[in-house]
Design an enzyme around this catalytic site. Structure first.
Site, short mmCIF file in Angstrom:
data_model
loop_
_atom_site.label_atom_id
_atom_site.label_comp_id
_atom_site.label_asym_id
_atom_site.label_seq_id
_atom_site.Cartn_x
_atom_site.Cartn_y
_atom_site.Cartn_z
N HIS A 1 0.88 -1.42 -0.04
CA HIS A 1 0.20 -0.02 -0.10
C HIS A 1 0.96 1.17 0.03
O HIS A 1 1.64 1.42 0.91
CB HIS A 1 -0.93 -0.12 1.34
CG HIS A 1 -1.68 1.24 1.31
ND1 HIS A 1 -2.86 1.27 2.41
CD2 HIS A 1 -2.32 2.11 0.45
CE1 HIS A 1 -3.51 2.27 2.11
NE2 HIS A 1 -3.25 2.81 0.96
N ARG B 1 4.17 6.57 4.86
CA ARG B 1 4.50 6.13 6.29
C ARG B 1 5.38 4.76 6.29
O ARG B 1 6.03 4.53 7.14
CB ARG B 1 3.32 5.95 7.32
CG ARG B 1 2.66 4.72 6.96
CD ARG B 1 1.50 4.93 8.14
NE ARG B 1 0.65 5.92 7.93
CZ ARG B 1 -0.55 5.96 8.61
NH1 ARG B 1 -1.18 4.67 9.19
NH2 ARG B 1 -1.43 6.96 8.52
N ARG C 1 1.05 4.60 0.61
CA ARG C 1 0.02 5.51 1.28
C ARG C 1 0.67 7.08 0.85
O ARG C 1 1.77 7.28 0.53
CB ARG C 1 0.11 5.32 2.59
CG ARG C 1 -0.41 4.12 3.13
CD ARG C 1 -0.58 4.22 4.70
NE ARG C 1 -1.59 5.10 5.18
CZ ARG C 1 -2.67 4.60 5.30
NH1 ARG C 1 -3.10 3.45 5.64
NH2 ARG C 1 -3.70 5.39 5.90
N HIS D 1 -7.59 -8.39 5.47
CA HIS D 1 -7.62 -7.64 6.78
C HIS D 1 -7.67 -8.28 7.99
O HIS D 1 -9.08 -8.78 8.18
CB HIS D 1 -8.43 -6.28 6.59
CG HIS D 1 -8.07 -5.05 7.38
ND1 HIS D 1 -7.05 -4.12 6.88
CD2 HIS D 1 -8.03 -4.98 8.89
CE1 HIS D 1 -7.03 -3.26 8.02
NE2 HIS D 1 -7.45 -3.90 9.06
N THR E 1 -5.89 0.63 7.20
CA THR E 1 -7.14 0.89 6.53
C THR E 1 -8.39 0.47 7.42
O THR E 1 -8.53 -0.89 7.60
CB THR E 1 -7.05 0.38 5.06
OG1 THR E 1 -5.83 0.36 4.57
CG2 THR E 1 -8.49 0.48 4.22
N GLU F 1 -12.21 -7.09 -3.13
CA GLU F 1 -11.67 -7.59 -1.76
C GLU F 1 -12.70 -7.18 -0.71
O GLU F 1 -12.72 -6.16 -0.21
CB GLU F 1 -10.30 -7.04 -1.62
CG GLU F 1 -9.57 -7.58 -0.39
CD GLU F 1 -8.29 -7.27 -0.11
OE1 GLU F 1 -7.43 -7.14 -1.24
OE2 GLU F 1 -7.68 -7.20 0.98
N GLU G 1 -2.10 -1.41 -3.60
CA GLU G 1 -3.05 -0.70 -2.89
C GLU G 1 -2.90 0.68 -3.10
O GLU G 1 -1.81 1.01 -2.61
CB GLU G 1 -3.28 -1.24 -1.53
CG GLU G 1 -3.59 -2.77 -1.34
CD GLU G 1 -3.55 -2.96 0.24
OE1 GLU G 1 -3.41 -2.13 1.06
OE2 GLU G 1 -3.89 -4.27 0.49
N1 PXP Z 1 -6.16 -5.87 2.28
C1 PXP Z 1 -6.12 -4.50 2.28
C2 PXP Z 1 -7.02 -3.87 1.18
C3 PXP Z 1 -5.48 -3.74 3.37
O1 PXP Z 1 -5.73 -2.39 3.30
C4 PXP Z 1 -4.63 -4.41 4.38
C5 PXP Z 1 -3.87 -3.73 5.38
O2 PXP Z 1 -3.13 -2.87 4.88
C6 PXP Z 1 -4.72 -5.83 4.18
C7 PXP Z 1 -5.34 -6.49 3.44
C8 PXP Z 1 -3.90 -6.51 5.12
O3 PXP Z 1 -4.30 -6.60 6.37
P1 PXP Z 1 -3.41 -7.32 7.55
O4 PXP Z 1 -2.19 -6.54 7.74
O5 PXP Z 1 -4.31 -7.01 8.60
O6 PXP Z 1 -3.31 -8.51 7.44
#
Ligand code: PXP
Length: 247
Positions: free
Chosen positions: A52, A58, A54, A200, A110, A160, A79
């Site tokens: 991601h 960060r 951002r 997530h 997120t 997703e 992402e």
């Molecule tokens: N999918 C998306 C769209 C996310 O934003 C995140 C967190 O950055 C994840 C998956 C992965 O989440 P986790 O780090 O909690 O496994």
């Protein structure tokens, strides 16, 4: 066979905690290197690498993403927020996938799904641009009937489903209801022709249930894998998750 995308953002989080100034530089002491970690994830069986980028940079930096694009052999899933700057970045980079996520500067991670209803025009513009460029778009949304309906309407090939609320309620009374919502969402998305990913908050415990979601194609997992790797190494952490995903 369910696919595993490993999110390596938190490797960069550790690097940025010490080497914020040096991370964008060509040389220097910038450990741990997320690109090196990504290659080890692939070797251990990861089917894709997710990052991601951002707006506040960060954790993952622009240079990390370019290096990943050049070196990984699986698929890069970028992402990103629905901004003109990120759209231009993705179109120039040409990753295999982009996953459109909501982004606010204050959040730790997120926290909710993309509100496709509220940001319909913006999401449509980015999805159209990616479709035209041959980059597959996924919308990171809550398992909400209206959001899923709109995702299909806008022509994104993937969703997703946000599993954060389910993961947070895993040890509480809300778990069954949250899981039922995910099941209904996965069924609706599949019926609408969408490929169903989820992510997530997925970890080595809740994976046993998450993997039973209908029509599931791929899970994106970051925090729990990177956390476990501190104790076992990344090879074991990825291999074990792969095994739990496809027992
Ligand atoms: N999918 C998306 C769209 C996310 O934003 C995140 C967190 O950055 C994840 C998956 C992965 O989440 P986790 O780090 O909690 O496994």
């Amino acid at each position: 066979m369910l696919l595993l995308g490993v999110n390596i953002d938190h490797c960069a989080t550790v690097r940025q905690a010490r080497y914020r100034a040096a991370a964008g530089a060509e040389v220097g002491n910038v450990e741990p290197d997320p690109v090196a970690l990504a290659l080890l994830c692939e070797k251990a069986g990861a089917d894709g690498i997710t990052v991601h980028l951002r707006e506040d940079r960060r954790h993952i930096q622009d240079r990390d993403v370019h290096r990943l694009r050049e070196t990984i052999r699986t698929r890069l899933n970028l992402e990103m927020a629905c901004t003109p700057a990120m759209t231009a970045f993705a179109l120039a980079l040409k990753p295999a996938f982009v996953c459109l996520v909501p982004e606010s500067r204050e959040e730790v991670t997120t926290e909710g799904g993309l509100d496709v209803a509220q940001h319909r025009d913006k999401v449509a513009r980015v999805t159209d641009a990616m479709n035209a460029a041959g980059i597959k778009t996924s919308l990171f949304i809550d398992a909400d009937p209206r959001q899923i309906e709109l995702a299909a309407e806008l022509g994104a090939p993937f969703v997703e489903l946000h599993t954060g609320a389910y993961a947070n309620s895993f040890h509480g009374p809300g778990r069954a209801a949250e899981f039922a919502r995910l099941i209904a969402g996965a069924k609706q998305a599949h019926a609408a022709g969408l490929v169903v990913n989820a992510g997530h908050g997925i970890n080595y415990v809740n994976i046993a249930e998450v993997r039973t979601l209908p029509h599931l194609h791929e899970l994106n997992i970051g925090h729990s894998i990177v956390s476990r790797a501190l104790f076992t190494g990344i090879d074991e952490a990825v291999r074990t998750m792969k095994r739990l995903l496809n027992p």
